[in-house]
Structure formats: C-alpha cells, structure tokens
Motif scaffolding. Sequence first.
Motif, PDB file in Angstrom:
ATOM      1  N   VAL A 183      98.225  23.689  -1.834  1.00  0.00           N
ATOM      2  CA  VAL A 183      97.408  22.505  -0.792  1.00  0.00           C
ATOM      3  C   VAL A 183      98.138  22.001   0.007  1.00  0.00           C
ATOM      4  CG1 VAL A 183      96.245  20.349  -1.732  1.00  0.00           C
ATOM      5  CG2 VAL A 183      96.106  22.469  -3.735  1.00  0.00           C
ATOM      6  N   SER A 207      93.792  11.578  -6.440  1.00  0.00           N
ATOM      7  CA  SER A 207      93.205  12.532  -7.286  1.00  0.00           C
ATOM      8  C   SER A 207      94.419  13.669  -7.432  1.00  0.00           C
ATOM      9  CB  SER A 207      91.827  13.205  -6.819  1.00  0.00           C
ATOM     10  OG  SER A 207      90.975  12.058  -6.956  1.00  0.00           O
ATOM     11  N   LEU A 208      95.198  13.752  -5.940  1.00  0.00           N
ATOM     12  CA  LEU A 208      96.280  14.616  -6.466  1.00  0.00           C
ATOM     13  C   LEU A 208      97.725  14.860  -7.345  1.00  0.00           C
ATOM     14  CD1 LEU A 208      96.816  14.644  -2.409  1.00  0.00           C
ATOM     15  CD2 LEU A 208      95.937  16.487  -4.157  1.00  0.00           C
ATOM     16  N   LEU A 250      95.968  15.729  -9.953  1.00  0.00           N
ATOM     17  CA  LEU A 250      95.574  17.092 -10.195  1.00  0.00           C
ATOM     18  C   LEU A 250      96.811  17.822 -10.388  1.00  0.00           C
ATOM     19  CD1 LEU A 250      94.647  19.955  -9.589  1.00  0.00           C
ATOM     20  CD2 LEU A 250      95.544  19.074  -7.147  1.00  0.00           C
ATOM     21  N   LEU A 301      92.026  18.388   3.617  1.00  0.00           N
ATOM     22  CA  LEU A 301      93.167  19.468   2.981  1.00  0.00           C
ATOM     23  C   LEU A 301      92.160  20.586   2.780  1.00  0.00           C
ATOM     24  CD1 LEU A 301      91.671  17.793  -0.717  1.00  0.00           C
ATOM     25  CD2 LEU A 301      93.457  17.326   0.287  1.00  0.00           C
ATOM     26  N   ILE A 350      92.689  24.508   0.657  1.00  0.00           N
ATOM     27  CA  ILE A 350      93.138  24.675  -0.144  1.00  0.00           C
ATOM     28  C   ILE A 350      92.523  26.168  -0.261  1.00  0.00           C
ATOM     29  CG2 ILE A 350      92.824  24.744  -2.656  1.00  0.00           C
ATOM     30  CD1 ILE A 350      92.352  21.379  -2.586  1.00  0.00           C
ATOM     31  N   ALA A 381      87.856  14.362  -1.495  1.00  0.00           N
ATOM     32  CA  ALA A 381      87.813  15.205  -3.192  1.00  0.00           C
ATOM     33  C   ALA A 381      87.922  14.337  -4.182  1.00  0.00           C
ATOM     34  CB  ALA A 381      88.365  16.790  -2.879  1.00  0.00           C
ATOM     35  N   LEU A 433      88.305  18.702  -7.110  1.00  0.00           N
ATOM     36  CA  LEU A 433      89.855  19.704  -6.594  1.00  0.00           C
ATOM     37  C   LEU A 433      90.299  21.115  -7.748  1.00  0.00           C
ATOM     38  CD1 LEU A 433      92.071  16.312  -6.016  1.00  0.00           C
ATOM     39  CD2 LEU A 433      91.546  18.038  -4.048  1.00  0.00           C
TER      40      LEU A 433
END
Length: 202
Positions: A49, A66-67, A70, A173, A175, A184, A189
């Motif tokens: 990512v 959020s990352l 993830l 981003l 991905i 996001a 994600l």
Amino acid sequence: MKLSFFRAAIAAALLSLAPAAIAAETAFPAMSEEALAPKTAPKGYDVTVIVFSDYGCPYCKKLHGSLVQLLARDPKVRIVWRDWPIFGEPSLLAARAAIASQWQGKHAAFNAAMFAQPGRVTEATVKAAAKAAGVDWARLQQDMKTRAKEIDTVIGRSNAGAKALEFQGTPGLLIGNARFGGAASLTQLLEAVDKARKAGVG
C-alpha cells in the motif's frame, strides 16, 4: 528550505475525493522500492500500500487510523509512506523530519506521534512528536542538514509520482493497480488489498 516544486501546490486548497477506486495504468514500482521512502514492511508481505500524505491534512490523520487497523488485521501488508507536503513550510519540515528519523530507527514512532499531534503542524508540534517518539532532536536536525539533498530528492519524486497518478490532494493511495483519493475506511482497505492479492499484484 523552500522547494520550487511545492510553491504552486502550497497555494492550492485540499480537494476531498470520494474513496472509490479508480483504475490505475501502472503500479509505479519505483514509488514502492525507493530506498529512502519510509516503509512498514513485515516479513513475507505480498501486497504493498503506497500512501501519499501530508501531516497537516486532517483526512490523512483519519486514514492513518485505518492503516494502523489494517496492519493489525493483515500481517502480509507492507506500507510505503510517500511524504507529499502540500500545505506549506511546516508540512515540509515535518516530512523532512520524518524521512530523517529513519537514521535513528524511529520512523514508525515519529510517524505515529506526528499524526497524533492536535491542531495545525508547526515547528513546535514537530519537536513535540520527535520527543514523544524518542528522537534525538539535535541529531535529527544534523541529519536533515547533511542529507538534505537525499531527503529533498525523495520528496520531489513523491511529488512527481502523485502528479503522475493525478491525485488532486491528500491523502492518495495506490493499492495494487487501484488508486484511491480520500480517507478510505478499514473495510475499503481490506477489500482493495484482497483484490490486489487475488490478482497477484503486490
């Protein structure tokens, strides 16, 4: 230090993009493999990512949360942090400090501390983040000075990459072969990572 390639971007307002995927023509491997681009890279990762962000961007702060989730959910995801400071000199200082923090092995801690700082980015918040992350401020300043050319080169390449990907603001981003603009969610994600993994695009 002023960089000419940021002058136009500094004056531009943040354009908030819907976090829906946009087909990308290329995965821009150079954006993920450049040595000085900070990375969170677990062993055996199979999906990358790439995150284009500015510490002064509130949407980037939201995305960071959020990352983090993830990474906790998927142990085979690598994140490449492409600093894209479009909100002026304080953001540029934070980006340069973040890259330089790698030479103390402190990027992960500094990155998290910067996104945790309240309010606008200032020299004071950069110093506060460095202190919270256990970064030696004097050494950081020295590294930023002696390795300025390397640092500014990697930031310049991030700027060029963001423009090539047609991002209109932060965060951006990449991905697999999908581009996203905006903060996001974890669900988005996870879905994008799953698609990239199934397609064999890491």
